[in-house]
Design a protein around this motif. Structure first.
Motif, short mmCIF file in Angstrom:
data_model
loop_
_atom_site.label_atom_id
_atom_site.label_comp_id
_atom_site.label_asym_id
_atom_site.label_seq_id
_atom_site.Cartn_x
_atom_site.Cartn_y
_atom_site.Cartn_z
N ASN B 143 0.83 -1.19 0.00
CA ASN B 143 0.00 0.00 0.00
C ASN B 143 0.87 1.26 0.00
N LEU B 144 0.20 2.39 -0.07
CA LEU B 144 0.92 3.65 -0.20
C LEU B 144 1.94 3.86 0.92
N ALA B 145 1.47 3.71 2.16
CA ALA B 145 2.36 3.98 3.29
C ALA B 145 3.54 3.01 3.32
N GLN B 146 3.29 1.78 2.93
CA GLN B 146 4.37 0.79 2.91
C GLN B 146 5.42 1.13 1.86
N ALA B 147 4.95 1.57 0.70
CA ALA B 147 5.89 1.96 -0.34
C ALA B 147 6.73 3.15 0.13
N VAL B 148 6.09 4.10 0.78
CA VAL B 148 6.82 5.28 1.28
C VAL B 148 7.85 4.84 2.32
N ILE B 149 7.46 3.96 3.22
CA ILE B 149 8.38 3.58 4.28
C ILE B 149 9.57 2.78 3.73
N LEU B 150 9.32 1.91 2.76
CA LEU B 150 10.42 1.12 2.21
C LEU B 150 11.42 1.99 1.47
N LEU B 151 10.92 2.95 0.70
CA LEU B 151 11.86 3.79 -0.04
C LEU B 151 12.58 4.77 0.89
N SER B 152 11.88 5.22 1.94
CA SER B 152 12.54 6.09 2.93
C SER B 152 13.64 5.31 3.64
N TYR B 153 13.33 4.08 3.97
CA TYR B 153 14.31 3.21 4.63
C TYR B 153 15.53 3.00 3.75
N GLU B 154 15.29 2.74 2.47
CA GLU B 154 16.43 2.53 1.57
C GLU B 154 17.29 3.77 1.48
#
Lengths: 237, 237
Positions: B143-154
């Motif tokens: 979902n949107l928030a998960q995509a944001v968190i994964l790319l922020s993490y990277e």
């Protein structure tokens, strides 16, 4: 390729169990274990939150204690922040992923604590290592599902790359948790007979220290056998 | 160190905007831009979902079009699955993070589409590259928030800036060889007293096995002290 088992210790909301399952399956992980989920199992709130990751929920296994859930595991990570009182190696998600992929055989697991409080020291002491996601020191607010998804993602990054460490297979595989438990129990009984645990109120803390000392090395079955012999020999009257 | 701007194109739920803000701040990102949020802005549902990442929401900027929001940006990624019709480089999260960190100056941004439909071709075409999180081909459900968190993490994995990383120095240093020798000697003496080494011609091999078991863990001084205590206790007649 070793796929880690995701172990949720006393999760509170079914919704979060569903989200964790969804996060796992996105990255190819399918094995979920639940320790004493607060609202029982199955939980009708888990399914909708899993957004189609039903297979993970259907196959989820429920255990009464963390120890039971880890009995067949060889390499266990506790997902938590570092702890002063715990002398245990702390790794980042990438190191964890490398190590799981390098495991020559056997099972790996990652432990996650309940939503509000996180893992208790007793559960952490059952793991081999602590895994900590490096976060903003001024704003650390990872929820359960997010922690699961980040660690699943890290695992899958290495799976994609097909990283294989050829030297790892030359090593003896570490013994399983249940074998290790039996060594710890043996030592505790032997020490108890000699009146080692005193005063009684310190017993638990002392036993936890001993457990963390003995679980650190990742001994093989052969090595455990030798140590059982040592304890037997020393205990002789 | 270039911090990417997170740009949400026509997000639907305030809750998801809040979750995205929380995900960002966990990994040190603070600049959020919103293109024509469906329910207007500010949105009372965003705050509670942000779990304290209010600063990100307060500073969020609203734009009418994606083009306006990207006007001051130099390097833009569209977070989406790869598309047949689009002739554009596709990178993974790790490459994206490398490239953003390598940007000598100027601004980088990552575009995310609305919850249900994702980015439209027109918005994607405003980016320089597509960034795709590699997910399970049989179950892709980020979902949107998960995509944001994964790319922020990277992004944060590459940024050493101030994020807490577990380091080896948090661990107790392993004891010195001489301290370890003294543990091995202690155990050998204790076992010898109980007649453990038999037959005599096997003594050396057995002692070598024990030494290799005991030197494997890299115990600390504190741990050695505990083990000396254990041997003393067990040896008591």
């Amino acid at each position: 390729m070793t796929k880690p088992i995701i172990v949720l210790v006393t999760p509170q909301l079914g919704q979060n169990i569903g989200k964790a399952a969804r996060g796992m399956l996105n990255f190819g992980l399918t094995e979920l274990r639940l320790i004493a989920p607060r609202d029982g199992w199955p939980n009708p709130e888990a399914g909708p939150a899993a957004s189609g990751a039903d297979i993970v929920l259907e196959k989820a296994q429920v255990f009464e204690t963390t120890k039971d859930a880890l009995a067949d595991c060889n390499l266990v990570y506790a997902s938590t922040v570092r702890r002063r009182e715990q002398v245990m190696p702390v790794v980042g998600p990438d190191e964890m992923a490398d190590e799981i992929h390098a495991l020559p055989q056997g099972r790996a697991a990652i432990l996650f604590g309940p939503e509000r409080s996180g893992l208790e020291a007793e559960d952490v002491s059952l793991a081999d290592k602590i895994v900590t996601v490096p976060i903003n020191p001024e704003f650390g607010s990872l929820n359960l599902a997010q922690a699961v998804i980040l660690l699943s993602y890290e695992w899958s990054r290495r799976a994609d790359a097909g990283l294989e460490k050829p030297t790892a297979k030359d090593l003896e595989p570490p013994a399983t948790k249940i074998e290790l438990d039996s060594l710890v129990d043996h030592l505790n009984r032997a020490l108890d007979e000699k009146g080692y645990f005193f005063p009684p109120e310190r017993t638990e803390a002392t036993q936890q220290t001993l457990r963390s000392i003995l679980t650190k090395p990742g001994w093989s079955e052969r090595e455990l056998k030798a140590l059982h012999g040592v304890i037997r020999a020393l205990s002789k009257g």
